[in-house]
Each structure stands twice: as structure tokens, then as C-alpha cells.
Design an enzyme around this catalytic site. Structure first.
Site, PDB file in Angstrom:
ATOM      1  N   GLN A 126    -119.332  -6.267 -21.809  1.00  5.26           N
ATOM      2  CA  GLN A 126    -118.201  -6.561 -22.676  1.00  5.26           C
ATOM      3  C   GLN A 126    -117.429  -7.756 -22.177  1.00  5.26           C
ATOM      4  OE1 GLN A 126    -116.491  -2.626 -22.300  1.00  5.26           O
ATOM      5  NE2 GLN A 126    -114.674  -3.477 -21.328  1.00  5.26           N
ATOM      6  N   GLY A 127    -116.776  -8.420 -23.113  1.00  3.22           N
ATOM      7  CA  GLY A 127    -115.956  -9.569 -22.790  1.00  3.22           C
ATOM      8  C   GLY A 127    -114.704  -9.563 -23.635  1.00  3.22           C
ATOM      9  N   TYR A 128    -113.768 -10.434 -23.283  1.00  4.58           N
ATOM     10  CA  TYR A 128    -112.475 -10.486 -23.944  1.00  4.58           C
ATOM     11  C   TYR A 128    -112.221 -11.870 -24.508  1.00  4.58           C
ATOM     12  CZ  TYR A 128    -111.836  -5.936 -22.071  1.00  4.58           C
ATOM     13  OH  TYR A 128    -112.017  -4.600 -21.804  1.00  4.58           O
ATOM     14  N   ILE A 129    -111.877 -11.897 -25.790  1.00  5.76           N
ATOM     15  CA  ILE A 129    -111.516 -13.142 -26.449  1.00  5.76           C
ATOM     16  C   ILE A 129    -110.034 -13.402 -26.230  1.00  5.76           C
ATOM     17  CG2 ILE A 129    -111.300 -14.296 -28.688  1.00  5.76           C
ATOM     18  CD1 ILE A 129    -113.829 -12.719 -29.532  1.00  5.76           C
TER      19      ILE A 129
END
Length: 154
Positions: A27-30
Site C-alpha cells: 500500500q501507498g499514500y497519495i
């Protein structure tokens, strides 16, 4: 409105490992300013999640399935590095489901357990492998771990 009520804990030993098989999460965060916008891949399914600010143990949460190819492209091109990599184990104990996250990559060595509740005042029995509660500590939020990985902690 969707509402997430959860408590988060450190894990003090490995006795939980025999209780479930894990699934790989990337997962990643914008964005993590105000609302948190997260892209996640679990198995071969992508998800877009938007979470509001946490107040006590609660926050608004909206999660939508998205095509795997779109999720992969967003992780590769829009998200802050490093990505969060972890194996999540779901453990059913009584009426609750405990989710244990065993982090990898830049957060290797960190193991957290969380449990979602139906009410902030809900009483829970803690399993023997649960350690210190860290629910209100923002340094254990995944969005924080992207910017300040566990490997950099003193």
C-alpha cells in the site's frame, strides 16, 4: 457515512502465528494531510481508501475496489515511497477479528495488532500475545511509517 472504530496494540510474542495464515499487502499514500488517501493491493485486488481524522478510536472510512492495473500504476507513480509492505493475519477470537500486521521492507521488525469495534466503549478481552496499546500514537499509523520508517527509529 462509513465509520471505523479500532484499537491498535504492539505484539509482545509470536504465539499468535499459529492462529492464522497471512496475506501480502502492498500500500501507498497519495495524501496524508487532513484526509488520508491510500491505494492498496491485497492478492490480485486493488482498493482506494479515504480516511478522515481520528478522534478517540473513530474515523470516517470509505473503501472502494479498483482494477488491479490501476492500483499498481498508482502505487508506482502517485504514492510516496517507501511503500508499506506487510503480511496481514486475521485471527478470529470470540466475536472479534484481530488483524496482526507483520511489516516488511523499511518497517521490518514492527508487528502491530488491531481490532475493529462496534462502539468506542466496547469492552474487549486482550489475548496473551497483546502488548502495549498504541491506539492514540500517530507514529504507528501506516501513513506515518511511509515518511518515518521503523528502520529509522532510535
Amino acid at each position: 457515512m462509513a465509520k471505523e472504530i479500532e484499537r491498535k496494540f504492539l505484539v509482545k510474542d509470536d504465539s499468535w502465528r499459529q492462529l492464522a495464515e497471512g496475506s501480502l499487502y502492498r500500500q501507498g499514500y497519495i495524501s496524508s494531510q487532513g484526509a488520508t488517501v491510500r491505494i492498496r493491493i491485497v492478492g490480485n485486488q486493488g482498493y482506494l481508501t479515504i480516511k478522515g481524522m481520528t478522534i478517540n478510536y473513530s474515523r470516517s472510512e470509505f473503501e472502494y475496489p479498483i482494477p488491479l492495473a490501476d492500483a499498481q500504476e498508482m502505487l508506482d507513480t502517485l504514492c510516496v515511497s517507501p511503500l508499506i509492505e506487510k503480511t496481514r493475519y486475521k485471527i478470529n477470537l470470540g466475536s472479534l477479528v484481530w488483524e496482526v500486521d507483520d511489516f516488511a521492507g523499511a518497517n521490518q521488525g514492527l508487528i502491530l495488532a488491531e481490532v475493529e469495534l462496534t462502539d468506542e466503549a466496547q469492552q474487549i478481552e486482550l489475548p496473551d500475545w497483546i502488548g502495549e496499546e498504541v491506539s492514540g500514537d500517530p507514529k504507528y499509523y501506516n501513513s506515518y511509517l511511509v515518511k518515518h520508517p521503523f528502520c529509522e527509529w532510535e
